[in-house]
Design a protein around this motif. Structure first.
Motif, PDB file in Angstrom:
ATOM      1  N   UNK A  46       0.841  -1.196   0.000  1.00  0.00           N
ATOM      2  CA  UNK A  46       0.000   0.000   0.000  1.00  0.00           C
ATOM      3  C   UNK A  46       0.873   1.241   0.000  1.00  0.00           C
ATOM      4  N   UNK A  47       1.812   1.292  -0.935  1.00  0.00           N
ATOM      5  CA  UNK A  47       2.881   2.295  -0.887  1.00  0.00           C
ATOM      6  C   UNK A  47       2.436   3.706  -1.243  1.00  0.00           C
ATOM      7  N   UNK A  48       1.255   3.863  -1.834  1.00  0.00           N
ATOM      8  CA  UNK A  48       0.739   5.199  -2.100  1.00  0.00           C
ATOM      9  C   UNK A  48       1.703   6.043  -2.903  1.00  0.00           C
ATOM     10  N   UNK A  49       1.927   7.281  -2.432  1.00  0.00           N
ATOM     11  CA  UNK A  49       2.812   8.187  -3.174  1.00  0.00           C
ATOM     12  C   UNK A  49       4.282   7.981  -2.850  1.00  0.00           C
ATOM     13  N   UNK A  50       4.617   6.977  -2.040  1.00  0.00           N
ATOM     14  CA  UNK A  50       5.990   6.511  -1.935  1.00  0.00           C
ATOM     15  C   UNK A  50       6.847   7.090  -0.829  1.00  0.00           C
ATOM     16  N   UNK A  51       6.267   7.871   0.112  1.00  0.00           N
ATOM     17  CA  UNK A  51       7.088   8.483   1.160  1.00  0.00           C
ATOM     18  C   UNK A  51       7.842   7.434   1.976  1.00  0.00           C
ATOM     19  N   UNK A  52       7.148   6.369   2.370  1.00  0.00           N
ATOM     20  CA  UNK A  52       7.797   5.370   3.216  1.00  0.00           C
ATOM     21  C   UNK A  52       8.835   4.568   2.432  1.00  0.00           C
ATOM     22  N   UNK A  53       8.564   4.286   1.172  1.00  0.00           N
ATOM     23  CA  UNK A  53       9.558   3.585   0.344  1.00  0.00           C
ATOM     24  C   UNK A  53      10.846   4.391   0.294  1.00  0.00           C
ATOM     25  N   UNK A  54      10.728   5.690   0.085  1.00  0.00           N
ATOM     26  CA  UNK A  54      11.924   6.532   0.011  1.00  0.00           C
ATOM     27  C   UNK A  54      12.663   6.578   1.350  1.00  0.00           C
ATOM     28  N   UNK A  55      11.933   6.518   2.441  1.00  0.00           N
ATOM     29  CA  UNK A  55      12.562   6.490   3.755  1.00  0.00           C
ATOM     30  C   UNK A  55      13.253   5.150   4.003  1.00  0.00           C
ATOM     31  N   UNK A  56      12.584   4.059   3.671  1.00  0.00           N
ATOM     32  CA  UNK A  56      13.201   2.736   3.813  1.00  0.00           C
ATOM     33  C   UNK A  56      14.463   2.616   2.967  1.00  0.00           C
ATOM     34  N   UNK A  57      14.464   3.275   1.826  1.00  0.00           N
ATOM     35  CA  UNK A  57      15.608   3.191   0.912  1.00  0.00           C
ATOM     36  C   UNK A  57      16.872   3.810   1.492  1.00  0.00           C
ATOM     37  N   UNK A  58      16.752   4.606   2.546  1.00  0.00           N
ATOM     38  CA  UNK A  58      17.950   5.160   3.186  1.00  0.00           C
ATOM     39  C   UNK A  58      18.696   4.098   3.988  1.00  0.00           C
ATOM     40  N   UNK A  59      18.063   2.941   4.212  1.00  0.00           N
ATOM     41  CA  UNK A  59      18.710   1.869   4.979  1.00  0.00           C
ATOM     42  C   UNK A  59      18.816   0.559   4.212  1.00  0.00           C
ATOM     43  N   UNK A  60      18.079   0.423   3.134  1.00  0.00           N
ATOM     44  CA  UNK A  60      17.993  -0.863   2.431  1.00  0.00           C
ATOM     45  C   UNK A  60      18.756  -0.830   1.121  1.00  0.00           C
ATOM     46  N   UNK A  61      19.138  -2.005   0.668  1.00  0.00           N
ATOM     47  CA  UNK A  61      19.757  -2.122  -0.655  1.00  0.00           C
ATOM     48  C   UNK A  61      18.714  -2.118  -1.761  1.00  0.00           C
ATOM     49  N   UNK A  62      17.505  -2.578  -1.428  1.00  0.00           N
ATOM     50  CA  UNK A  62      16.433  -2.645  -2.426  1.00  0.00           C
ATOM     51  C   UNK A  62      15.088  -2.555  -1.711  1.00  0.00           C
ATOM     52  N   UNK A  63      14.210  -1.684  -2.211  1.00  0.00           N
ATOM     53  CA  UNK A  63      12.869  -1.525  -1.638  1.00  0.00           C
ATOM     54  C   UNK A  63      11.839  -1.631  -2.752  1.00  0.00           C
ATOM     55  N   UNK A  64      10.815  -2.406  -2.515  1.00  0.00           N
ATOM     56  CA  UNK A  64       9.714  -2.570  -3.471  1.00  0.00           C
ATOM     57  C   UNK A  64       8.445  -2.017  -2.838  1.00  0.00           C
ATOM     58  N   UNK A  65       7.775  -1.123  -3.531  1.00  0.00           N
ATOM     59  CA  UNK A  65       6.467  -0.644  -3.102  1.00  0.00           C
ATOM     60  C   UNK A  65       5.399  -1.205  -4.007  1.00  0.00           C
TER      61      UNK A  65
END
Length: 218
Positions: A46-65
């Motif tokens: 339920x990634x919506x406009x992607x705010x949380x994906x972009x935040x997770x990406x500061x710690x992860x090698x790969x993020x899927x929304x």
């Protein structure tokens, strides 16, 4: 409800509409504190406009929304830098998860749109050993405690909106444009059914009409 109470509620609704803020994003920093400092893969359901994906990406090698709405998914991709290790897919949360497992799975204000037990079962299946699932959800008020917490949140909600907008009227944030519906499960039902699927899960009522669930897979 008295006419005075109705007028007060209308006035509060009008104030909140003039000073909107994202209740879900309010919990993003709390959510990040539940996660390791670094992890390999993450999924935001339920990634919506992607705010949380972009935040997770500061710690992860790969993020899927993933999100079922193609319009908001395209918008999320446009808002995300090409250098950010985050991608977005239009997919069903129960049948369309792209990879077999993830170190982190998050789900914010989405699970009340899904069959609850089935959704938790799917998340458990796709969570890697040692992984962390974090849910921020909505519940239906049922008990006196629920209503008291909601009453306490109302003036705080208005004050927070005014402060976040620095006293200036503002449009609704992009992240709040998606359609939503009220929750139909009470918090006590959510706790009971969660423990059936995720033994040891930690659940808490929260301000601003939310609850949180954290589960670590051993």
């Amino acid at each position: 409800m008295t006419p005075l109470s109705k007028r007060a509620l209308r006035a509060l609704d009008q104030f909140n509409a003039a000073y909107p803020w994202d209740h879900n994003a309010h919990y993003h920093q709390w959510l990040m504190r539940q996660l390791p400092q670094r992890f390999d893969t993450a999924l935001d359901v339920g990634s919506g406009s992607g705010e949380l994906v972009r935040l997770l990406a500061t710690r992860a090698n790969e993020v899927q929304g993933i999100d079922s709405d193609p319009v908001i998914t395209a918008q999320a991709q446009r808002l995300t830098s090409l250098s950010t290790p985050g991608t977005f897919t239009v997919a069903d949360a129960l049948t369309g998860i792209p990879a077999s497992s993830y170190d982190v799975i998050t789900c914010v204000a989405t699970i009340h749109h899904l069959p609850f037990i089935e959704a938790l079962t799917v998340f458990r299946k796709h969570l890697a050993p040692g992984g962390t699932l974090v849910v921020v959800g909505l519940s239906r008020a049922q008990t006196a405690g629920d209503y008291l917490l909601g009453a306490a949140a109302s003036p705080l909600n208005a004050a927070t909106g005014w402060l976040k907008n620095k006293g200036r009227r503002a449009p609704r944030p992009v992240s709040m444009t998606a359609l939503t519906r009220p929750a139909d499960m009470s918090f006590s039902d959510i706790v009971s059914k969660s423990h059936d699927v995720l033994p040891g899960a930690r659940l808490r009522r929260r301000l601003f009409w939310r609850y949180t669930l954290v589960w670590h897979r051993h």
